[in-house]
Structures are given as C-alpha cells and as structure tokens.
Write an enzyme that holds these catalytic residues in place. Structure first.
Site, short mmCIF file in Angstrom:
data_model
loop_
_atom_site.label_atom_id
_atom_site.label_comp_id
_atom_site.label_asym_id
_atom_site.label_seq_id
_atom_site.Cartn_x
_atom_site.Cartn_y
_atom_site.Cartn_z
N ASP A 156 19.68 1.96 -20.16
CA ASP A 156 18.34 1.57 -19.91
C ASP A 156 17.64 2.06 -18.97
OD1 ASP A 156 19.44 0.11 -17.82
OD2 ASP A 156 19.19 -1.83 -18.90
N ASP A 209 17.86 1.71 -15.83
CA ASP A 209 17.44 0.68 -14.40
C ASP A 209 18.23 0.97 -13.22
OD1 ASP A 209 19.91 -0.40 -15.15
OD2 ASP A 209 19.05 -2.32 -15.85
N ASP A 216 25.51 -4.24 -14.04
CA ASP A 216 24.40 -4.61 -14.92
C ASP A 216 24.87 -5.73 -15.83
OD1 ASP A 216 22.32 -4.56 -16.47
OD2 ASP A 216 21.81 -2.56 -16.65
N ASP A 247 22.50 -3.93 -20.36
CA ASP A 247 22.22 -2.49 -20.21
C ASP A 247 21.38 -1.84 -21.29
OD1 ASP A 247 22.60 -0.01 -18.67
OD2 ASP A 247 24.11 0.90 -20.06
N ASP A 252 15.25 -17.80 -15.32
CA ASP A 252 16.22 -17.52 -16.00
C ASP A 252 16.73 -18.66 -16.96
OD1 ASP A 252 16.03 -15.07 -15.20
OD2 ASP A 252 18.12 -15.43 -14.26
N ASN A 271 18.68 -11.70 -13.43
CA ASN A 271 18.97 -10.91 -12.04
C ASN A 271 20.68 -11.01 -11.79
OD1 ASN A 271 19.80 -13.67 -11.88
ND2 ASN A 271 18.16 -14.00 -10.40
N ASN A 309 23.09 -12.69 -11.57
CA ASN A 309 24.04 -13.41 -10.87
C ASN A 309 24.74 -14.52 -11.30
OD1 ASN A 309 21.97 -15.53 -11.24
ND2 ASN A 309 21.56 -15.76 -9.35
N ILE A 351 23.62 -16.91 -13.17
CA ILE A 351 23.24 -18.35 -13.08
C ILE A 351 21.87 -18.30 -14.27
CG2 ILE A 351 22.19 -20.25 -11.81
CD1 ILE A 351 23.67 -18.88 -9.52
N SER A 399 30.01 9.57 4.07
CA SER A 399 31.19 9.32 3.66
C SER A 399 32.07 8.07 4.24
CB SER A 399 32.20 10.71 4.00
OG SER A 399 32.36 10.79 5.34
#
Length: 534
Positions: free
Chosen positions: A186, A188, A205, A208, A223, A229, A231, A233, A263
């Site tokens: 997608d 993003d 993600d 996707d 949500d 997001n 997470n 939840i 690095s």
C-alpha cells in the site's frame, strides 16, 4: 554471451546488492575517488584466510577445508550453492597456491582479485614474504598460468546487467537507496516483511492493503472497528460500549521513537564467528541471510529501535522498548531511518523515508545521531573531506526545518554530539584481529593499515597509526559537537522542542539523564527509569 563469472554471481542476488551499497561509509559519495577494487580484494583475502586456517584447525587438506566452509553456509539465498560453485571454479588454483606456502595476499593478487596500480603502495594484510614481492608474485603466477579461471573478468561482474534480473535489481536498489521497504503493497512506508527495510527497521504494518493503517497514527474513530495504528488495541468493550483504544490510550500521550542515524544507529555488525576459523561451526552462519538482507545491520536489536533480545545474550532495553513498557499504546511505533555511510551531508537523500503526518499522527521523539561520518572517511587524505562547522550548521538547519514541517506538534528532537573516536586505536591497535588470532600475525593495527591502503576504511581518520591525524579528527569532532550544541540552545521551532546531548564513546554508553530531565520539564512526562544510562 555473459562470462561464467557473471553467471556464477547470479544466485547470491540478495547478498551482493546490500554489500555494494553499504560496504563503504561513503557509499554513494564521490565515486570517482573510491577504489572499486578494494572491497573485492578485502573479501578475497578474508575468504582465503579462513580456508587456510580451517585446514590448520582441523588438520585437514585445503580442499577439505573449502568443503567444510561451504557446508557451514545456509541454503537460504543460495549461499551454500554459490559457495560450491565458487570453489569449483577457483578451488584448484587456491589449493595449488596454498600448498606452496603462499599466503592469502599472494593468492588474491595472483588470482587478480587484488591489484597494485602503478605508483600506488602494495596493500597486504599479512607480513610480506621473505623473498622480494615481485619474485614471489611471478612464481605464483607461473603455478597457475594455465588456469581457465584467470580469463574471467573480475571488473564486469555486475549481475544486474542480466536482463531477467534488471527489474528486481532496480527495485531492491531503490529500496535500499531510499531507505523504504522493498515489499510494501500500500506504499505507506511500512511492511509485513522483516528485512530489506521492512519491520526490522520500522513498526510492522497491520494491514498492507490499507494506506491509512500504519504504526504511529492517531486512532481513526478510536479504532472501534479496526486497528488503524497497529498497536493491537481495537474494538469496543461490550460491558460499557467504550472503545478499548479510548479506554486505555486516551490521555496517555503516546510517542513514537525515530532515529536519524548512521551505521552505529543501524547497529552494523559483522560476527567474529564468520571470520574466526577456530570458532566456526554450523551455527555460525544461521543469521547470515538476515544480516545480508539488512545491509549487514541489526536494527531489530539496536539501542534506539530494537525490539528483539541481543544476539550476544546481553539483556538490553532499547529506547523503543522503554517507551513501550511505559505505555503499551506505543506498540510498533518506531522508525530506524539509518544508513551505513550516513552523515549530515547526505541525510537529505533519504530523510523523506521518514513517515510522520503532522495532522494524522502522534508526536515523536526524534534522535539525530550522525556520530561518525562527518569526520570519518576512507580517503588517503581524509582531512579535506571532513565536514566543516559551517557546512554542518547549514545541513542540520535544513534537516530541522524539514522536521518542523513534517512532525506533529509536541514532538522532541535530540541532537547527539560526536564521540572521541581515539578509543578505536587506543584500545584495539595492539590486539589480534580475528583473522590473526590463530597464528598471532595480524593485529587491529595491521588490519586498519590494510583497509586504509585499499581506501575502504570506515574511518581512516581515527583508525590510523598517525597520532596527529587522530588528534585532528577528535578536534574537528569537538568543533562539530559544539556546533550542534549551539544550534540546540539558540534555535526554536514550532512543532518540537530541541535538545543536545553529549555522546561519550570512550565510556561505551550514552547517558540520557541531562536530556530527559529537560524533556520531563515539558508537557510530556517521562518515567524516572529513563534517567538511567543505556
């Protein structure tokens, strides 16, 4: 028709591409001044050394030690298959040369993986033969003068010139160059794939196929219906009808962690077991495919964004894990925007890979940690290539203005100072390098000299026997750190607070006490545990 050497290199596609972009600290800077043969020579000397030492350790023939080395490699990325093909082509010559007591330097010069250009010094890792070099090299060439392997070009081994690999090569190159995931349906900038700039580098993600679902964003309608997001939840509590995101995360002030680094921040690491014959076993190369597809970096265990336990067995909590422990609503909200060879002067080439929407996303803590490459390079004369305070000021201000236009209000930016890298020489130069431990013949000083001669050193300035050069480098690093400190104390930005912190490389750790005391004084309160040194 392509040479057999080109065809041979087709299989380790994912092995070669990351190395070509990450092996040098100036990966795409001033290509005309780099030694294109340097990394080829270094690789040859290392491999031949391991073959020779495996024969010593196991009291076996050179042929058996080559077979042993290949048997240790995993099947992934065709590494084992490629190894057997390589020894089939070059094995007979290596056997002949090593059986006549030629060392790895002589073998690689004879097989044309190393070369001495007219007027240039002879680059060698091991002590020179007792006989004159030209005599030894000519003797070695006579031994393999009829070898068919010598007619294959070493300089034209570009697997991406093969038509059927051109498209995938281009996509992988762009992913690495732009520091964005290779696999991102997608677009993003987040992925469900771990390596090739996937979720080892930034939060995984959770959808996707939906560009509006990614780590770090403010929840869409709390949500209630899906995890926007990532997470973990989402949904509604059936007992009271309140969305779980609202119940657990409202008012908790979620923050992501974003690292702009080199690095060191990407956690570049080459395992000693890969080049130490006495420690080599079937387990030594288990993680090699992962490392290769992460450009020989280990961002998944880095001190800033790591989310896995260290492979060394040492339990360390990264900044991300500390943030997540404080507030589980921060789950997956990390981005490691680091590159091998990154500096203040080339950050603009990949900073756009940073993903943060000023309106849709949560604020973030951004760490600017270009701690080496502004003073480090592999040039024969490294001083003229060092960043000046004036150039640093200009580039950092450009970066900060970019961040101000892309970060949500309430973010924090922390500027790292540069370390005093004299530690590299002072503490290591008289120790034996892994390739020299078996026969006590190669110290870090010898290895540094070899890298400098090949012009592939990650930091000729500090990894040098020249004390004057090391002191000049430290002085420039101090000047650049003072420039960063002046910027932090004199500049103000609308969307973030700006801080400065010293980085004490000699102590081997970075202490956040001073910085976090300042951050705690702002509206975003951090737990006392953060005052500890990482």
């Amino acid at each position: 028709m392509k040479s057999p050497w080109n065809i041979l290199l087709v299989t380790p596609l994912f092995l070669l591409l990351p190395l070509r972009t990450s092996a040098s600290p100036a990966s795409d800077d001033s290509p005309s001044t780099r030694n294109p043969n340097g990394h080829t020579c270094l690789a040859c000397v290392a491999v031949v050394s391991v073959i020779e030492q495996l024969a010593q350790v196991h009291n076996s023939t050179v042929e058996t030690s080559m077979e042993r080395l290949c048997s240790y490699l995993p099947e992934k990325l065709f590494l084992k298959t490629t190894c057997y093909l390589v020894i089939e082509m070059f094995g007979p010559d290596i056997i002949k040369l090593l059986s006549t007591d030629m060392n790895a330097d002589v073998v690689c010069h004879t097989l044309k993986f190393c070369k001495q250009d007219p007027g240039q010094p002879l680059c060698h890792l091991y002590p020179l033969p007792k006989e004159p070099w030209k005599f030894t090299l000519e003797k070695a060439r006579q031994i393999v003068k009829k070898s068919p392997a010598l007619k294959y070009s070493r300089s034209s081994a570009d697997i991406c010139s093969l038509p059927f690999l051109a498209k995938i090569c281009q996509k992988i190159k762009l992913a690495i160059k732009n520091s964005v995931p290779f696999k991102d349906v997608d677009s993003d900038k987040y992925s469900v794939f771990p390596t090739l700039r996937g979720y080892h580098w930034r939060g995984r993600d959770c959808n996707d196929s939906n560009k509006m679902a990614y780590p770090g964003r403010r929840p869409d309608n709390w949500d209630a219906h899906e995890d926007s997001n990532c997470n973990g939840i989402w949904g509604v509590d059936p007992k009271d009808g309140i969305p779980y995101e609202k119940k657990f995360c409202e008012g908790s002030q979620p923050r992501g962690i974003i690292l702009l680094g080199d690095s060191a921040g990407a956690h570049f690491h080459i395992s000693p077991e890969w080049i130490t014959a006495s420690q080599m076993s079937l387990k030594s190369f288990i993680n090699l495919p992962t490392a290769l597809t992460n450009e020989l970096n280990w961002p998944q265990i880095s001190g800033a964004t790591g989310f896995l336990d260290s492979i060394s067995g040492i339990k360390e909590n990264s900044i991300y894990l500390r943030l997540r422990k404080r507030n589980h609503c921060n789950h997956r909200d990390y981005q490691n925007i680091s590159r091998n060879g990154a500096s203040s002067q080339n950050l603009d080439r990949f900073i756009e890979s940073l993903s943060r929407d000023p309106l849709l996303d949560h604020p973030a803590i951004i760490i600017y940690a270009m701690i080496g490459n502004d003073v480090c390079n592999g040039k024969a004369d490294p001083v003229p290539e060092m960043t000046t305070p004036k150039k640093l000021y200009s580039s950092v201000m450009k970066t900060l203005k970019y961040l101000n236009s892309h970060l949500p209000n309430g973010s924090h930016v922390i500027l790292y100072g540069l370390p005093n890298g004299t530690f590299l020489w002072d503490n290591l130069h008289n120790r034996y390098y892994p390739l020299g431990q078996l026969n006590k013949d190669v110290t870090y000083a010898h290895f540094y000299s070899f890298l400098n001669c090949l012009q592939v050193s990650p930091c000729h300035s500090w990894m040098s026997s020249n004390k004057t050069l090391r002191n000049l480098t430290s002085e420039r690093a101090k000047q650049l750190s003072n420039t960063l400190k002046n910027i932090a104390t004199s500049q103000k930005f609308m969307n973030f607070d700006l801080f400065y912190a010293d980085f004490d490389f000699q102590e081997g750790k970075f202490c956040w006490k001073e910085v976090l005391a300042q951050v705690r004084s702002s509206s975003y309160s951090l737990e006392p545990d953060w005052a500890k040194c990482l």
